[in-house]
Structures are given as C-alpha cells and as structure tokens.
Design a protein around this motif. Structure first.
Motif, PDB file in Angstrom:
ATOM      1  N   GLY A 117      30.549-107.279-125.542  1.00  0.00           N
ATOM      2  CA  GLY A 117      29.896-106.525-126.601  1.00  0.00           C
ATOM      3  C   GLY A 117      29.719-105.046-126.306  1.00  0.00           C
ATOM      4  O   GLY A 117      28.891-104.389-126.935  1.00  0.00           O
ATOM      5  N   LEU A 118      30.489-104.500-125.374  1.00  0.00           N
ATOM      6  CA  LEU A 118      30.376-103.082-125.060  1.00  0.00           C
ATOM      7  C   LEU A 118      31.016-102.243-126.168  1.00  0.00           C
ATOM      8  O   LEU A 118      31.904-102.703-126.881  1.00  0.00           O
ATOM      9  CB  LEU A 118      31.085-102.772-123.737  1.00  0.00           C
ATOM     10  CG  LEU A 118      30.589-103.495-122.490  1.00  0.00           C
ATOM     11  CD1 LEU A 118      31.369-103.026-121.263  1.00  0.00           C
ATOM     12  CD2 LEU A 118      29.098-103.294-122.282  1.00  0.00           C
ATOM     13  N   VAL A 119      30.570-101.014-126.267  1.00  0.00           N
ATOM     14  CA  VAL A 119      31.187-100.064-127.187  1.00  0.00           C
ATOM     15  C   VAL A 119      32.400 -99.493-126.457  1.00  0.00           C
ATOM     16  O   VAL A 119      32.255 -98.793-125.453  1.00  0.00           O
ATOM     17  CB  VAL A 119      30.208 -98.941-127.589  1.00  0.00           C
ATOM     18  CG1 VAL A 119      30.906 -97.922-128.474  1.00  0.00           C
ATOM     19  CG2 VAL A 119      28.989 -99.521-128.284  1.00  0.00           C
ATOM     20  N   THR A 120      33.584 -99.838-126.949  1.00  0.00           N
ATOM     21  CA  THR A 120      34.820 -99.406-126.292  1.00  0.00           C
ATOM     22  C   THR A 120      35.575 -98.414-127.172  1.00  0.00           C
ATOM     23  O   THR A 120      35.342 -98.339-128.382  1.00  0.00           O
ATOM     24  CB  THR A 120      35.725-100.613-125.985  1.00  0.00           C
ATOM     25  OG1 THR A 120      36.034-101.300-127.193  1.00  0.00           O
ATOM     26  CG2 THR A 120      35.046-101.578-125.014  1.00  0.00           C
ATOM     27  N   VAL A 121      36.478 -97.671-126.559  1.00  0.00           N
ATOM     28  CA  VAL A 121      37.292 -96.685-127.270  1.00  0.00           C
ATOM     29  C   VAL A 121      38.488 -97.394-127.901  1.00  0.00           C
ATOM     30  O   VAL A 121      39.204 -98.126-127.217  1.00  0.00           O
ATOM     31  CB  VAL A 121      37.776 -95.585-126.295  1.00  0.00           C
ATOM     32  CG1 VAL A 121      38.722 -94.621-126.983  1.00  0.00           C
ATOM     33  CG2 VAL A 121      36.584 -94.849-125.690  1.00  0.00           C
ATOM     34  N   GLN A 122      38.679 -97.197-129.171  1.00  0.00           N
ATOM     35  CA  GLN A 122      39.818 -97.800-129.871  1.00  0.00           C
ATOM     36  C   GLN A 122      41.018 -96.861-129.744  1.00  0.00           C
ATOM     37  O   GLN A 122      41.248 -96.001-130.574  1.00  0.00           O
ATOM     38  CB  GLN A 122      39.468 -98.057-131.342  1.00  0.00           C
ATOM     39  CG  GLN A 122      38.341 -99.036-131.540  1.00  0.00           C
ATOM     40  CD  GLN A 122      38.624-100.380-130.887  1.00  0.00           C
ATOM     41  OE1 GLN A 122      39.578-101.057-131.246  1.00  0.00           O
ATOM     42  NE2 GLN A 122      37.808-100.751-129.913  1.00  0.00           N
ATOM     43  N   ARG A 123      41.775 -97.041-128.681  1.00  0.00           N
ATOM     44  CA  ARG A 123      42.934 -96.188-128.409  1.00  0.00           C
ATOM     45  C   ARG A 123      44.120 -96.531-129.301  1.00  0.00           C
ATOM     46  O   ARG A 123      44.905 -95.681-129.647  1.00  0.00           O
ATOM     47  CB  ARG A 123      43.368 -96.349-126.945  1.00  0.00           C
ATOM     48  CG  ARG A 123      42.342 -95.889-125.951  1.00  0.00           C
ATOM     49  CD  ARG A 123      42.848 -96.048-124.524  1.00  0.00           C
ATOM     50  NE  ARG A 123      43.920 -95.080-124.274  1.00  0.00           N
ATOM     51  CZ  ARG A 123      45.173 -95.408-124.012  1.00  0.00           C
ATOM     52  NH1 ARG A 123      45.543 -96.673-123.954  1.00  0.00           N
ATOM     53  NH2 ARG A 123      46.076 -94.474-123.804  1.00  0.00           N
ATOM     54  N   LYS A 124      44.274 -97.804-129.611  1.00  0.00           N
ATOM     55  CA  LYS A 124      45.448 -98.232-130.369  1.00  0.00           C
ATOM     56  C   LYS A 124      44.992 -98.821-131.697  1.00  0.00           C
ATOM     57  O   LYS A 124      44.350 -99.860-131.731  1.00  0.00           O
ATOM     58  CB  LYS A 124      46.248 -99.251-129.575  1.00  0.00           C
ATOM     59  CG  LYS A 124      47.621 -99.513-130.153  1.00  0.00           C
ATOM     60  CD  LYS A 124      48.524-100.114-129.113  1.00  0.00           C
ATOM     61  CE  LYS A 124      49.948-100.123-129.588  1.00  0.00           C
ATOM     62  NZ  LYS A 124      50.853-100.579-128.570  1.00  0.00           N
ATOM     63  N   LYS A 125      45.349 -98.139-132.759  1.00  0.00           N
ATOM     64  CA  LYS A 125      44.936 -98.585-134.089  1.00  0.00           C
ATOM     65  C   LYS A 125      46.097 -99.100-134.907  1.00  0.00           C
ATOM     66  O   LYS A 125      45.917 -99.811-135.869  1.00  0.00           O
ATOM     67  CB  LYS A 125      44.246 -97.428-134.810  1.00  0.00           C
ATOM     68  CG  LYS A 125      42.978 -96.995-134.114  1.00  0.00           C
ATOM     69  CD  LYS A 125      42.342 -95.795-134.771  1.00  0.00           C
ATOM     70  CE  LYS A 125      41.081 -95.463-134.012  1.00  0.00           C
ATOM     71  NZ  LYS A 125      40.879 -94.112-133.712  1.00  0.00           N
ATOM     72  N   LYS A 126      47.322 -98.719-134.532  1.00  0.00           N
ATOM     73  CA  LYS A 126      48.507 -99.155-135.283  1.00  0.00           C
ATOM     74  C   LYS A 126      49.640 -99.431-134.295  1.00  0.00           C
ATOM     75  O   LYS A 126      49.571 -99.012-133.134  1.00  0.00           O
ATOM     76  CB  LYS A 126      48.914 -98.094-136.304  1.00  0.00           C
ATOM     77  CG  LYS A 126      49.178 -96.739-135.704  1.00  0.00           C
ATOM     78  CD  LYS A 126      49.427 -95.709-136.769  1.00  0.00           C
ATOM     79  CE  LYS A 126      49.611 -94.350-136.086  1.00  0.00           C
ATOM     80  NZ  LYS A 126      49.704 -93.264-136.963  1.00  0.00           N
ATOM     81  N   PRO A 127      50.682-100.140-134.728  1.00  0.00           N
ATOM     82  CA  PRO A 127      51.799-100.442-133.832  1.00  0.00           C
ATOM     83  C   PRO A 127      52.463 -99.168-133.300  1.00  0.00           C
ATOM     84  O   PRO A 127      52.391 -98.112-133.917  1.00  0.00           O
ATOM     85  CB  PRO A 127      52.776-101.225-134.711  1.00  0.00           C
ATOM     86  CG  PRO A 127      51.959-101.720-135.856  1.00  0.00           C
ATOM     87  CD  PRO A 127      50.854-100.722-136.051  1.00  0.00           C
ATOM     88  N   GLY A 128      53.111 -99.310-132.149  1.00  0.00           N
ATOM     89  CA  GLY A 128      53.798 -98.178-131.531  1.00  0.00           C
ATOM     90  C   GLY A 128      53.260 -97.918-130.144  1.00  0.00           C
ATOM     91  O   GLY A 128      52.186 -98.410-129.785  1.00  0.00           O
ATOM     92  N   LEU A 129      53.990 -97.147-129.384  1.00  0.00           N
ATOM     93  CA  LEU A 129      53.593 -96.844-128.021  1.00  0.00           C
ATOM     94  C   LEU A 129      52.640 -95.659-127.955  1.00  0.00           C
ATOM     95  O   LEU A 129      52.789 -94.695-128.695  1.00  0.00           O
ATOM     96  CB  LEU A 129      54.825 -96.524-127.169  1.00  0.00           C
ATOM     97  CG  LEU A 129      55.675 -97.693-126.697  1.00  0.00           C
ATOM     98  CD1 LEU A 129      56.902 -97.185-125.953  1.00  0.00           C
ATOM     99  CD2 LEU A 129      54.878 -98.633-125.828  1.00  0.00           C
ATOM    100  N   LEU A 130      51.685 -95.751-127.063  1.00  0.00           N
ATOM    101  CA  LEU A 130      50.808 -94.637-126.731  1.00  0.00           C
ATOM    102  C   LEU A 130      51.434 -93.899-125.538  1.00  0.00           C
ATOM    103  O   LEU A 130      52.322 -94.431-124.878  1.00  0.00           O
ATOM    104  CB  LEU A 130      49.431 -95.174-126.331  1.00  0.00           C
ATOM    105  CG  LEU A 130      48.623 -95.872-127.420  1.00  0.00           C
ATOM    106  CD1 LEU A 130      47.439 -96.598-126.823  1.00  0.00           C
ATOM    107  CD2 LEU A 130      48.161 -94.867-128.448  1.00  0.00           C
ATOM    108  N   PRO A 131      50.945 -92.700-125.204  1.00  0.00           N
ATOM    109  CA  PRO A 131      51.477 -91.999-124.025  1.00  0.00           C
ATOM    110  C   PRO A 131      51.371 -92.839-122.746  1.00  0.00           C
ATOM    111  O   PRO A 131      52.259 -92.831-121.913  1.00  0.00           O
ATOM    112  CB  PRO A 131      50.624 -90.743-123.928  1.00  0.00           C
ATOM    113  CG  PRO A 131      50.120 -90.521-125.323  1.00  0.00           C
ATOM    114  CD  PRO A 131      49.968 -91.894-125.925  1.00  0.00           C
ATOM    115  N   ILE A 132      50.277 -93.550-122.610  1.00  0.00           N
ATOM    116  CA  ILE A 132      50.103 -94.561-121.559  1.00  0.00           C
ATOM    117  C   ILE A 132      49.720 -95.832-122.312  1.00  0.00           C
ATOM    118  O   ILE A 132      48.651 -95.914-122.908  1.00  0.00           O
ATOM    119  CB  ILE A 132      48.989 -94.199-120.545  1.00  0.00           C
ATOM    120  CG1 ILE A 132      49.291 -92.888-119.820  1.00  0.00           C
ATOM    121  CG2 ILE A 132      48.760 -95.343-119.569  1.00  0.00           C
ATOM    122  CD1 ILE A 132      50.441 -92.936-118.834  1.00  0.00           C
TER     123      ILE A 132
END
Length: 192
Positions: A117-132
C-alpha cells in the motif's frame, strides 16, 4: 572478478544484457554456460552489498539476487532486505537492471507480489520502452511501478558514489516506511 567494485559488477551485468537482451519467447536457460559471467557478477554484487550494508542504522540487513529456476529472469536484480522482509513480501531497496543493458533503476520498493500500500511512482503508464525499463514478461515481474523513489543509473557507471548514496537513502526510507507500517498496524489492532 576478485577485488571488483560495485561499478565493475554493475557494468558487467549491463554488458551481459547488451550481449543477451531480453527477447520474447527466447529464454536463456539457467544451466547455459554462457550465463556464468552474469551469475558471477550478481554473486559478487550480492557479496559487496552484504558486506557494505551488513549493519545499517543498527540493523542487520541481508541481500538477495535474481536466480531463476529453469530460465534466467528477464529482470536481473540485487535486493537489500531489512529484517523480516522477503522479495515476494516486503519493503526493501533494490537495484533492477534494464532489459537491454542500458543501466539500472534503484530505490526503495514494495514487493510486486504482495503490495504494502505504499505510494509509488507510476513510471510506466502506456506500452513501450522507458529509458531504463524493468518490466519482465509476466504481471508478477513488472517492476517499473513499484518504486517509491526511483533513480536511473546509466551504463557505463564510472563512479558508484551517487549510486551508493541513493542506496543508503533508499534503505533509510525503507526502514522508515517499515516503522510507520508497524505503528499503523499496532494502532489498528488497539482500536479493535
């Protein structure tokens, strides 16, 4: 790789992933002799983390690395675990390596398997690659969105000072969140 540093192991793991990027439906077997370099690097990184963070703020910590039973996991990682915490059920600090060997995502996380239940950062919201990108193939191994304080570190890592500082900050955060979680649980029990 005797006398290697965190940077040496970090770079070796990234180089392995660059040479062996994650390809859907083409797993690397854990008994493949070609993965020995990454196994040695992960074990060396684990040993350094265990020695460096054996005692942190008076607590004995332990380290775990990704292993895989039949196949090498898509997302290679090294976790530093506070007492009583497990990779599938806990709050801890992790170094998760990118699927293509571009670097690693580091920070305090909650287990993907058992959310805390921690507040986490939503880095990935849609398909595709992130830089990491640290999302594995299955829902249980999609780690991009389990970080409280994610920070990207890129290959080649020439100096581990900033990485080690972020690890220490993340460990402090994990211990604070665990203390808060225990206090909240105790208050809930008292109110019953």
């Amino acid at each position: 790789m005797k006398n290697s540093t965190i940077s040496d192991y970090f770079n070796t793991i990234c180089e392995f992933r660059q040479a062996h990027p994650v390809v859907k439906c083409q797993p690397l077997r854990t008994n493949d002799p070609g993965i020995m370099t990454v196994r040695e690097a992960l074990n060396g990184l684990k040993e350094i983390l265990e020695n460096k963070y054996e005692k942190f703020k008076g607590m004995a910590l332990s380290a775990e690395i990704s292993r895989g039973i039949t196949n090498l996991p898509h997302v290679l990682y090294a976790c530093i675990l506070p007492p009583g915490q497990l990779v599938p059920n806990g709050i801890y600090t992790v170094i998760c390596f990118d699927l293509l060997g571009r670097g690693a995502l580091v920070g305090c996380v909650e287990s993907k398997v058992t959310s805390k239940g921690l507040v986490t950062v939503q880095r990935k919201k849609k398909p595709g690659l992130l830089p990491i990108d640290v999302d594995g193939a299955s829902e249980r191994t999609k780690y991009n969105n389990v970080f409280v304080n994610p920070k990207e570190f890129y290959y080649p890592l020439e100096n581990s000072e900033m990485l080690e500082r972020h690890i220490a900050e993340s460990l402090g955060l994990a211990l604070s969140l665990l203390t808060l979680s225990i206090s909240t649980k105790a208050l809930t029990e008292v109110k019953k």
